[in-house]
Design an enzyme around this catalytic site. Structure first.
Site, mmCIF file in Angstrom:
data_model
loop_
_atom_site.group_PDB
_atom_site.id
_atom_site.type_symbol
_atom_site.label_atom_id
_atom_site.label_comp_id
_atom_site.label_asym_id
_atom_site.label_seq_id
_atom_site.Cartn_x
_atom_site.Cartn_y
_atom_site.Cartn_z
ATOM 1 N N ARG A 76 0.851 -1.188 0.000
ATOM 2 C CA ARG A 76 0.000 0.000 0.000
ATOM 3 C C ARG A 76 0.889 1.240 0.000
ATOM 4 N NH1 ARG A 76 -1.954 0.920 4.314
ATOM 5 N NH2 ARG A 76 -1.369 -0.841 5.603
ATOM 6 N N TYR A 218 -1.319 -3.243 -7.039
ATOM 7 C CA TYR A 218 -1.074 -4.086 -5.869
ATOM 8 C C TYR A 218 -2.114 -3.967 -4.759
ATOM 9 C CZ TYR A 218 1.522 -6.817 -2.556
ATOM 10 O OH TYR A 218 1.887 -7.815 -1.689
ATOM 11 N N LYS A 227 -9.557 -2.072 1.545
ATOM 12 C CA LYS A 227 -9.254 -0.923 2.404
ATOM 13 C C LYS A 227 -10.028 0.333 1.965
ATOM 14 C CE LYS A 227 -6.186 -3.289 4.744
ATOM 15 N NZ LYS A 227 -6.509 -3.782 6.093
ATOM 16 N N HIS A 247 -11.204 -1.999 11.486
ATOM 17 C CA HIS A 247 -10.080 -2.837 11.046
ATOM 18 C C HIS A 247 -9.885 -3.929 12.099
ATOM 19 C CE1 HIS A 247 -5.527 -2.898 9.843
ATOM 20 N NE2 HIS A 247 -6.215 -3.765 9.152
ATOM 21 N N SER A 269 -1.181 -3.403 11.603
ATOM 22 C CA SER A 269 -0.645 -4.379 10.652
ATOM 23 C C SER A 269 0.614 -5.024 11.262
ATOM 24 C CB SER A 269 -0.274 -3.686 9.334
ATOM 25 O OG SER A 269 -1.395 -2.994 8.832
ATOM 26 N N CYS A 271 0.823 -7.446 13.541
ATOM 27 C CA CYS A 271 0.758 -7.819 14.955
ATOM 28 C C CYS A 271 0.035 -9.156 15.142
ATOM 29 C CB CYS A 271 0.075 -6.736 15.772
ATOM 30 S SG CYS A 271 1.066 -5.253 15.952
ATOM 31 N N GLY A 272 -0.131 -9.920 14.062
ATOM 32 C CA GLY A 272 -0.664 -11.271 14.191
ATOM 33 C C GLY A 272 -2.180 -11.369 14.210
ATOM 34 N N ASP A 294 -9.710 -9.433 9.041
ATOM 35 C CA ASP A 294 -9.191 -8.077 8.802
ATOM 36 C C ASP A 294 -10.207 -6.958 9.049
ATOM 37 O OD1 ASP A 294 -6.893 -6.523 8.026
ATOM 38 O OD2 ASP A 294 -7.844 -6.121 6.108
ATOM 39 N N ARG A 394 2.243 -11.986 -0.562
ATOM 40 C CA ARG A 394 0.884 -12.256 -0.085
ATOM 41 C C ARG A 394 0.291 -13.528 -0.668
ATOM 42 N NH1 ARG A 394 -1.675 -8.287 3.490
ATOM 43 N NH2 ARG A 394 -0.120 -6.652 3.630
ATOM 44 N N ARG A 425 2.372 -4.460 19.516
ATOM 45 C CA ARG A 425 3.627 -5.034 20.015
ATOM 46 C C ARG A 425 4.211 -4.090 21.040
ATOM 47 N NH1 ARG A 425 6.214 -8.941 16.769
ATOM 48 N NH2 ARG A 425 4.888 -9.446 14.995
ATOM 49 N N GLU A 522 -1.278 -20.567 22.780
ATOM 50 C CA GLU A 522 -1.368 -20.311 24.232
ATOM 51 C C GLU A 522 -2.177 -19.051 24.529
ATOM 52 O OE1 GLU A 522 -0.586 -22.757 25.778
ATOM 53 O OE2 GLU A 522 1.226 -23.697 24.984
HETATM 54 C C1 OXD Z 1 -3.000 -4.185 6.243
HETATM 55 C C2 OXD Z 1 -3.520 -5.319 5.455
HETATM 56 O O1 OXD Z 1 -2.001 -3.565 5.843
HETATM 57 O O2 OXD Z 1 -4.506 -5.933 5.875
HETATM 58 O O3 OXD Z 1 -3.583 -3.889 7.288
HETATM 59 O O4 OXD Z 1 -2.956 -5.622 4.397
HETATM 60 MN MN MN Z 2 -5.411 -5.022 7.544
#
Ligand code: OXD
Ligand code: MN
Length: 613
Positions: A76, A218, A227, A247, A269, A271-272, A294, A394, A425, A522
């Site tokens: 992005r 992209y 988005k 989000h 983005s 952070c899992g 997402d 991706r 994080r 966990e």
């Molecule tokens: C982001 C995505 O950047 O979902 O948040 O790709």
């Molecule tokens: Mn996202």
């Protein structure tokens, strides 16, 4: 004369809009997408034939294709993303702004003749289950077949959507071009088409609910349902119509007694979020199922609860770091019928990326994401390891192929949300989990979400916290202060039965850099406490920052040696000095907002008072 490859639908406004853009962009042909598999695989075949894509080994990875983008078109482009509201102050301090009249003039000049030699695809799509009263319809015009197949995976495309639109239904008009006209019979020659950075624009016009994108092929720049519509435009609609576009992942949590809670979570983005949405609990008897990874759209039901749908139809996940260990369900989701972008190609015709945890054959060479031969252990002139896959490579995988997808994930009414999670994080200060004291305090927590960045990742001092309120920094379509106010207003809706709000932090480290919490499956132990708190159970103590679990309230059965008594005590301490520093950082962060709601300034003052006691 522009060729009409198939019949236009019976919707005068839609057809007039398409014709107007065709006149400007001058494509060779117009094609109305029907959303069928024949269309999808036909376009894949065409792109494989023309060298834009590689078909993967059909025994190892059936019905999958791999694309490599231009090296300049890999993510992005936030610096080229605009909220072109009529007034600058309505875009607010966190968005780029250009006057809409000026921007449209500039972009129209770029669109003039931009589709020479290409087909203009018209994609009618639904964000959300077709016909759901929470869903919205968009129509994307694009000159990229790559975008068409991605829209097939990520949204619901085709005739069923046109049926809902009827003769005069409302849609969000979205226009996209890669910005690379093909003159005099030229072809792409297998090279990903896009425009130079200073010609790229990702523009949202909030008042007129339009999306204009130019120059990038992209991801979030081009797959406009994601988005651009489901967040930037939808936030504006949600503000005006009293709902929420966030989000956030959505997960379904079932306890051993079969009781269900639904949880959404906003994390910046990287952070899992996808890992949490597809988590495999290590706690016996507990189950996590995925609704979305997402985006969440939420509306009040008649019972006063917030009901969420996942407006998407697939996962556009980051490949590097994804493995059978870190996210088995994501790996299985992309076992077939998946579009890969900027991953590496193995000799056996399968994909590969850093952190996939699949060993390569001794001496095996790959084709890297740039199309070069890549050798194991290869280093560049500075001695740095050369990556085979781009770090933002991706997979576009279909949600229905996810083994953890919940059976009711497409319920048009949505699922009732019990808890909101916020997190990032944060190696220090923020405990493993705590609960807000009220809705307003929860909004305060959401507005201060941040994630620590390393010096290597960005040109900033290591240890700096990048604030990303509600993980919406690049995705809010209006003034962030007004968006905070919208969250506060949701809390005042009469009869609302609101979700409880929690802050989680899987990323705590000791002073000498050891992870304090094992994370991944966990994390179900933390979800268990959250589940209990939603039922008014779960032991907690009140601290100046909110309700924190007592050290025995987090179920550590089976991991007592990994997470010791000392570790859990550290994970769940209220770090007064750390919080004083945090308070100073939040004060700085809040200075950015020209329209900070008073209720949040009050929350900050109250936190300061509690910390001073
Ligand atoms: C982001 C995505 O950047 O979902 O948040 O790709
Ligand atoms: Mn996202």
């Amino acid at each position: 004369m522009i060729k009409q490859l198939n019949a236009a639908p019976d919707h005068a406004k839609l057809v007039a809009w398409v014709n107007e853009w065709a006149e400007l962009c001058e494509p060779e042909a117009i094609y109305w997408c029907d959303g069928t598999n024949t269309e999808y695989y036909g376009l894949c075949d065409e792109m494989v034939k023309s060298g834009l894509a590689v078909r993967l080994n059909s025994k190892l990875r059936p019905d999958c294709v791999l694309f490599k983008s231009d090296p300049s078109d890999v993510a992005r482009v936030e610096a080229r993303t605009y909220i072109a509201s009529e007034k600058k102050e309505d875009a607010g301090p966190t968005n780029n702004w250009i006057d809409p009249v000026e921007l449209k003039k500039e972009m129209r000049a770029l669109y003039k003749g931009c589709m020479h030699g290409r087909t203009m695809y018209v994609i009618p799509y639904s964000m959300g289950p077709v016909g759901s009263n929470i869903a919205k319809i968009g129509v994307e015009i694009t000159d990229s077949a790559y975008v068409v197949i991605n829209m097939h995976v990520m949204t619901r495309v085709g005739n069923a959507v046109l049926d809902v639109l009827g003769k005069d239904g409302e849609f969000v008009p979205c226009i996209h071009s890669v910005g690379k006209p093909l003159e005099n019979g030229a072809s792409d020659n297998g090279i990903w088409p896009c425009a130079p950075m200073d010609k790229k624009y990702i523009a949202q016009f909030p008042e007129t609910r339009e999306i204009w994108s130019f120059g990038s092929g992209y991801g979030g720049n081009a797959i406009l349902g994601k988005k651009c519509l489901a967040l930037r435009i939808a936030t504006v609609q949600a503000r005006d119509e009293g709902w929420m576009a966030e989000h956030m992942l959505i997960l379904k949590l079932t306890n051993p007694e079969g009781k269900v809670k639904y949880v959404t979570g906003a994390f910046p983005s990287a952070c899992g979020k996808t890992n949490l949405a597809m988590l495999i609990p290590t706690l016996p008897g507990w189950k996590v199922e995925t609704i979305g990874d997402d985006i969440a759209w939420m509306k009040f039901g008649k019972d006063g609860r917030l009901y969420a749908i996942n407006p998407e139809n697939g996962f556009f996940g980051v490949a590097p770091g994804t493995s059978m260990h870190s996210n088995k369900n994501a790996m299985l989701s992309c076992a077939k019928e998946t579009i890969f972008t900027n991953c590496a190609l193995r000799e056996n015709g399968d994909i590969w990326w850093e952190g996939i945890e699949v060993p390569l054959e001794p001496g095996e060479k790959l084709i890297d994401w740039k199309g070069n031969v890549w050798e194991q252990g290869q280093v560049d002139a500075d001695g740095n390891k050369v990556k085979a896959a781009h770090p933002n490579a991706r997979f576009s995988a279909r949600a229905k192929n996810c083994p953890a997808i919940a059976s009711n994930w497409e319920d048009p009414n949505g699922v009732p949300i019990d808890a909101f999670l916020f997190g990032g994080r944060r190696p220090s200060t923020l405990p493993l989990v705590y609960q807000s004291m009220s809705w307003e305090h929860g909004v305060f927590i959401g507005s201060t979400v941040g994630s620590e960045v390393t010096a290597a990742a960005l040109d900033v001092k290591a240890g700096t916290v990048r604030r990303d309120p509600f993980a919406m920094l690049p995705f809010c379509g209006y003034n962030m202060g007004d968006y905070f106010q919208h969250w506060l207003d949701i809390g005042k809706v009469e009869g609302a039965k609101l979700p409880k709000i929690f802050c989680v932090n899987w990323f705590r480290k000791t002073a000498d850099g050891r992870w304090l919490w094992p994370g991944f499956g966990e994390n179900s132990r933390v979800l268990k406490w959250i589940f209990e708190r939603c039922d008014g159970e779960g032991k907690a103590v009140e601290t100046p920052i909110g309700f924190m679990p007592t050290t025995d309230a987090i179920d550590r059965s089976g991991i007592e040696n990994e997470v010791t008594d000392a570790d859990i005590a550290e994970l769940l301490t209220f770090d007064k000095e750390g919080w004083k520093n945090e308070l100073a950082m939040i004060k700085e962060h809040y200075k950015k907002f020209d329209r900070l709601p008073k209720a949040l300034a009050d929350q900050l003052a109250q936190l300061e008072e509690r910390l001073a006691k």
